[in-house]
Design an enzyme around this catalytic site. Structure first.
Site, PDB file in Angstrom:
ATOM      1  N   ARG A  33      -2.463  22.384 -14.295  1.00  0.00           N
ATOM      2  CA  ARG A  33      -1.453  21.400 -14.706  1.00  0.00           C
ATOM      3  C   ARG A  33      -1.620  20.998 -16.166  1.00  0.00           C
ATOM      4  NH1 ARG A  33       1.083  16.340 -11.194  1.00  0.00           N
ATOM      5  NH2 ARG A  33       2.446  15.598 -12.840  1.00  0.00           N
ATOM      6  N   HIS A  69       0.553  18.141 -26.806  1.00  0.00           N
ATOM      7  CA  HIS A  69       0.442  16.708 -26.521  1.00  0.00           C
ATOM      8  C   HIS A  69      -0.815  16.060 -27.100  1.00  0.00           C
ATOM      9  CE1 HIS A  69       3.917  17.339 -24.056  1.00  0.00           C
ATOM     10  NE2 HIS A  69       3.899  16.117 -23.546  1.00  0.00           N
ATOM     11  N   HIS A 114       8.609  10.107 -28.015  1.00  0.00           N
ATOM     12  CA  HIS A 114       7.630  11.039 -27.462  1.00  0.00           C
ATOM     13  C   HIS A 114       8.005  12.501 -27.771  1.00  0.00           C
ATOM     14  CE1 HIS A 114       4.715  12.766 -24.746  1.00  0.00           C
ATOM     15  NE2 HIS A 114       5.666  13.427 -24.117  1.00  0.00           N
ATOM     16  N   LYS A 171       3.293  11.777 -11.235  1.00  0.00           N
ATOM     17  CA  LYS A 171       2.447  10.902 -12.054  1.00  0.00           C
ATOM     18  C   LYS A 171       3.224   9.620 -12.301  1.00  0.00           C
ATOM     19  CE  LYS A 171      -0.497  13.948 -14.798  1.00  0.00           C
ATOM     20  NZ  LYS A 171      -0.832  14.368 -16.177  1.00  0.00           N
ATOM     21  N   LYS A 193       8.000  23.252 -13.542  1.00  0.00           N
ATOM     22  CA  LYS A 193       7.129  22.102 -13.278  1.00  0.00           C
ATOM     23  C   LYS A 193       6.711  22.075 -11.808  1.00  0.00           C
ATOM     24  CE  LYS A 193       5.688  17.580 -14.275  1.00  0.00           C
ATOM     25  NZ  LYS A 193       5.824  16.349 -15.014  1.00  0.00           N
ATOM     26  N   HIS A 207       0.339  12.910 -28.781  1.00  0.00           N
ATOM     27  CA  HIS A 207      -0.059  11.577 -28.304  1.00  0.00           C
ATOM     28  C   HIS A 207      -0.768  10.784 -29.405  1.00  0.00           C
ATOM     29  CE1 HIS A 207      -0.025  12.697 -23.746  1.00  0.00           C
ATOM     30  NE2 HIS A 207       1.114  12.146 -24.125  1.00  0.00           N
ATOM     31  N   GLU A 262      10.621  18.856 -24.585  1.00  0.00           N
ATOM     32  CA  GLU A 262       9.923  19.244 -23.350  1.00  0.00           C
ATOM     33  C   GLU A 262      10.535  20.540 -22.797  1.00  0.00           C
ATOM     34  OE1 GLU A 262       7.231  17.694 -22.381  1.00  0.00           O
ATOM     35  OE2 GLU A 262       7.374  15.594 -22.958  1.00  0.00           O
ATOM     36  N   GLU A 269      -4.090  17.732 -11.552  1.00  0.00           N
ATOM     37  CA  GLU A 269      -4.570  18.171 -12.860  1.00  0.00           C
ATOM     38  C   GLU A 269      -6.066  18.432 -12.906  1.00  0.00           C
ATOM     39  OE1 GLU A 269      -2.469  16.353 -16.112  1.00  0.00           O
ATOM     40  OE2 GLU A 269      -3.996  16.997 -17.534  1.00  0.00           O
ATOM     41  N   ASN A 300       0.463  19.974 -21.034  1.00  0.00           N
ATOM     42  CA  ASN A 300       0.121  19.139 -22.194  1.00  0.00           C
ATOM     43  C   ASN A 300       0.149  19.908 -23.504  1.00  0.00           C
ATOM     44  OD1 ASN A 300      -0.346  16.878 -20.582  1.00  0.00           O
ATOM     45  ND2 ASN A 300      -2.403  17.602 -20.093  1.00  0.00           N
ATOM     46  N   ARG A 346       0.816  -1.228   0.000  1.00  0.00           N
ATOM     47  CA  ARG A 346       0.000   0.000   0.000  1.00  0.00           C
ATOM     48  C   ARG A 346       0.846   1.272   0.000  1.00  0.00           C
ATOM     49  NH1 ARG A 346      -3.092  -3.067   3.476  1.00  0.00           N
ATOM     50  NH2 ARG A 346      -4.913  -3.896   2.414  1.00  0.00           N
TER      51      ARG A 346
HETATM   52  N1  LIG Z   1       5.270  10.726 -15.259  1.00  0.00           N
HETATM   53  C1  LIG Z   1       5.266  11.772 -16.031  1.00  0.00           C
HETATM   54  O1  LIG Z   1       4.865  12.871 -15.628  1.00  0.00           O
HETATM   55  C2  LIG Z   1       5.781  11.633 -17.413  1.00  0.00           C
HETATM   56  C3  LIG Z   1       6.051  12.786 -18.188  1.00  0.00           C
HETATM   57  C4  LIG Z   1       6.598  12.613 -19.457  1.00  0.00           C
HETATM   58  C5  LIG Z   1       6.871  11.343 -19.931  1.00  0.00           C
HETATM   59  N2  LIG Z   1       6.591  10.248 -19.157  1.00  0.00           N
HETATM   60  C6  LIG Z   1       6.891   8.891 -19.624  1.00  0.00           C
HETATM   61  O2  LIG Z   1       8.288   8.774 -19.784  1.00  0.00           O
HETATM   62  C7  LIG Z   1       8.577   7.745 -20.734  1.00  0.00           C
HETATM   63  C8  LIG Z   1       9.652   8.216 -21.652  1.00  0.00           C
HETATM   64  O3  LIG Z   1      10.804   8.486 -20.900  1.00  0.00           O
HETATM   65  P1  LIG Z   1      12.245   8.574 -21.591  1.00  0.00           P
HETATM   66  O4  LIG Z   1      12.168   9.426 -22.792  1.00  0.00           O
HETATM   67  O5  LIG Z   1      13.201   8.895 -20.521  1.00  0.00           O
HETATM   68  O6  LIG Z   1      12.428   7.101 -22.149  1.00  0.00           O
HETATM   69  P2  LIG Z   1      13.162   5.774 -21.592  1.00  0.00           P
HETATM   70  O7  LIG Z   1      13.032   5.653 -20.152  1.00  0.00           O
HETATM   71  O8  LIG Z   1      12.653   4.676 -22.445  1.00  0.00           O
HETATM   72  O9  LIG Z   1      14.670   6.051 -21.963  1.00  0.00           O
HETATM   73  C9  LIG Z   1      15.049   6.175 -23.305  1.00  0.00           C
HETATM   74  C10 LIG Z   1      16.158   5.190 -23.699  1.00  0.00           C
HETATM   75  O10 LIG Z   1      17.390   5.661 -23.178  1.00  0.00           O
HETATM   76  C11 LIG Z   1      18.009   4.655 -22.372  1.00  0.00           C
HETATM   77  N3  LIG Z   1      18.733   5.384 -21.348  1.00  0.00           N
HETATM   78  C12 LIG Z   1      18.235   6.007 -20.260  1.00  0.00           C
HETATM   79  N4  LIG Z   1      19.183   6.683 -19.624  1.00  0.00           N
HETATM   80  C13 LIG Z   1      20.331   6.496 -20.313  1.00  0.00           C
HETATM   81  C14 LIG Z   1      21.649   6.959 -20.157  1.00  0.00           C
HETATM   82  N5  LIG Z   1      21.989   7.831 -19.205  1.00  0.00           N
HETATM   83  N6  LIG Z   1      22.592   6.542 -21.045  1.00  0.00           N
HETATM   84  C15 LIG Z   1      22.245   5.720 -22.074  1.00  0.00           C
HETATM   85  N7  LIG Z   1      21.009   5.252 -22.283  1.00  0.00           N
HETATM   86  C16 LIG Z   1      20.050   5.651 -21.414  1.00  0.00           C
HETATM   87  C17 LIG Z   1      16.870   3.787 -21.905  1.00  0.00           C
HETATM   88  O11 LIG Z   1      17.308   2.495 -21.586  1.00  0.00           O
HETATM   89  C18 LIG Z   1      15.965   3.784 -23.123  1.00  0.00           C
HETATM   90  O12 LIG Z   1      16.420   2.876 -24.073  1.00  0.00           O
HETATM   91  C19 LIG Z   1       7.255   7.458 -21.432  1.00  0.00           C
HETATM   92  O13 LIG Z   1       6.768   6.221 -20.981  1.00  0.00           O
HETATM   93  C20 LIG Z   1       6.336   8.570 -20.976  1.00  0.00           C
HETATM   94  O14 LIG Z   1       4.975   8.171 -20.899  1.00  0.00           O
HETATM   95  C21 LIG Z   1       6.065  10.389 -17.926  1.00  0.00           C
HETATM   96 ZN   LIG Z   2       5.544  15.034 -22.736  1.00  0.00          ZN
END
Ligand SMILES: NC(=O)c1ccc[n+]([C@@H]2O[C@H](COP(=O)([O-])OP(=O)(O)OC[C@H]3O[C@@H](n4cnc5c(N)ncnc54)[C@H](O)[C@@H]3O)[C@@H](O)[C@H]2O)c1
Ligand SMILES: [Zn+2]
Length: 362
Positions: free
Chosen positions: A241, A248, A265, A143, A227, A252, A185, A237, A245, A121
């Protein structure tokens, strides 16, 4: 080192930004009055590079740490990975006072955060984001969640980390394409909130592309501040917030119709933001000059700013936009800009105008 506070009452926390923070992970966790046991959740790209340093730091501070590795990439954000993590946490006998360290990009952060929110939990978790996108966006704000077959992020929670450590040194090994995707971003924060950040990005884009640490420090800190400010005012949100987006809605939908493989993304929302800027010039008074500046900056960051869709794809995109979970009562709502640095959310946009904008030749 810079520090940004996310103001959320008794759930407030700090974001630390600087170089060498991974080595301070254990010391920072010691300040949080947590139990001795912890699990690092990481992925197969990040763990071989940084897990040892993270573990060393935790052990030096007196913690027992276990490493859980998930596959790299979006597919790891699944119920199946959640299950695998739960089983390993139970095997390692993590308890209520134990905590989780999310070491990786947004995928690992969202997954590990969701696991932390639900295991027993809810146990504490710490974010150590290793992509630019995760440092300026996903690791901050609470999130967390995973994907279903039916769509992205359909299962999740609002669950804040206890501290966020953004170590630039980890960005060194990030592939160029991923780094540029993070810049989408970064530019977004300038458009939605801060015209002087936008101007700084216009001036310093070449240095930023070279990952110049001084600029990176200032930029990451400013994005986190924005942020934190937005999330501090509207954690779940219900209003403000939504400005995060910007770009987006189309972004998306583009990711969805291209099967979450073609575009990263950041690339999809780069196209989405340029389209939203065009719509803004028609509907909310964004000057044509600003539309051009916006498109130019994304282009200089090495990001796509346009997409060629055939009529079938355009229909699919419009259908996907209507499926987005931000749609209420079947109406597509957009974040539109009045000028660079100022946007308004909840703006209705007729589908015909979206079609026209996406169909326009460069
Ligand atoms: N929670 C939120 O508020 C929020 C906001 C925006 C995006 N997201 C989510 O984030 C995700 C995308 O995140 P991302 O772009 O970081 O992608 P990711 O976590 O897939 O990382 C991208 C790639 O880079 C690699 N990688 C990570 N760090 C590295 C490093 N230092 N050196 C070499 N390789 C590295 C990873 O293994 C992966 O292959 C999506 O699922 C999206 O929905 C969440
Ligand atoms: Zn985004």
């Amino acid at each position: 080192m810079r520090m940004v506070k996310v103001p959320l009452g008794n759930r407030s926390y700090n974001i630390l930004i600087g170089r060498g923070l991974l080595a301070r992970l254990g010391a920072e966790c010691s300040k949080l009055q947590l139990g001795r046991r912890c699990a690092i959740i990481s992925d197969r790209n990040v763990a071989p590079r940084f897990a040892k340093a993270a573990q060393r730091s935790l052990v030096q501070a007196g913690f027992d740490s276990f490493l859980i590795t998930v596959p790299a990439g979006e597919t790891a954000k699944s119920i199946k990975s959640v299950q695998a993590c739960y089983d390993q946490l139970a095997n390692c006998r993590l308890e209520r006072k134990s905590f989780i360290v999310a070491l990786g990009g947004g995928v690992v952060g969202d997954l590990a955060g969701f696991v932390a929110a639900t295991y027993l939990r809810g146990i504490a978790f710490v974010q150590v984001p290793t992509t630019l996108l995760a440092q300026v966006d996903s690791s901050v704000g609470g999130k967390v969640g995973v994907n279903l077959k039916a769509g992205k992020n359909l299962v999740g929670a609002f669950y804040q980390p206890r501290v966020v450590l953004c170590d630039f040194a980890t960005l060194k090994t990030l592939p160029d394409r991923e780094y540029r995707a993070g810049l989408a971003e970064v530019i977004k924060y300038g458009i939605i909130y801060d015209a002087s950040l936008f101007r700084l990005l216009e001036r310093e884009m070449p240095k930023l592309l070279k990952r110049d640490e001084k600029i990176l420090a200032a930029v990451v800190a400013r994005c986190c501040e924005i942020k934190a400010d937005v999330v501090g005012q509207d954690e779940t949100e219900s209003g403000l917030r939504a400005i995060l987006n910007f770009g987006h809605t189309i972004g998306h939908a583009l990711e969805a119709i291209s099967g979450y493989g073609k575009y990263l993304h950041g690339e999809a929302i780069s196209i989405g933001q340029v389209a939203a800027a065009s719509l803004s010039s028609r509907l909310s008074g964004l000057p044509a000059d600003d539309v051009e500046r916006i498109a130019k900056l994304f282009h200089r960051a090495g990001l796509p700013i346009q997409v060629k869709l055939n009529p079938v794809q355009l229909n699919q995109l419009c259908a996907a936009m209507k499926l987005d979970k931000k749609v209420s009562a079947g109406e597509i709502k957009f974040v539109l800009a009045q000028k660079i640095g100022k946007v308004e959310f909840g703006q209705k946009v007729p589908e015909s105008l979206v079609r026209e904008t996406l169909n326009r030749k460069p």
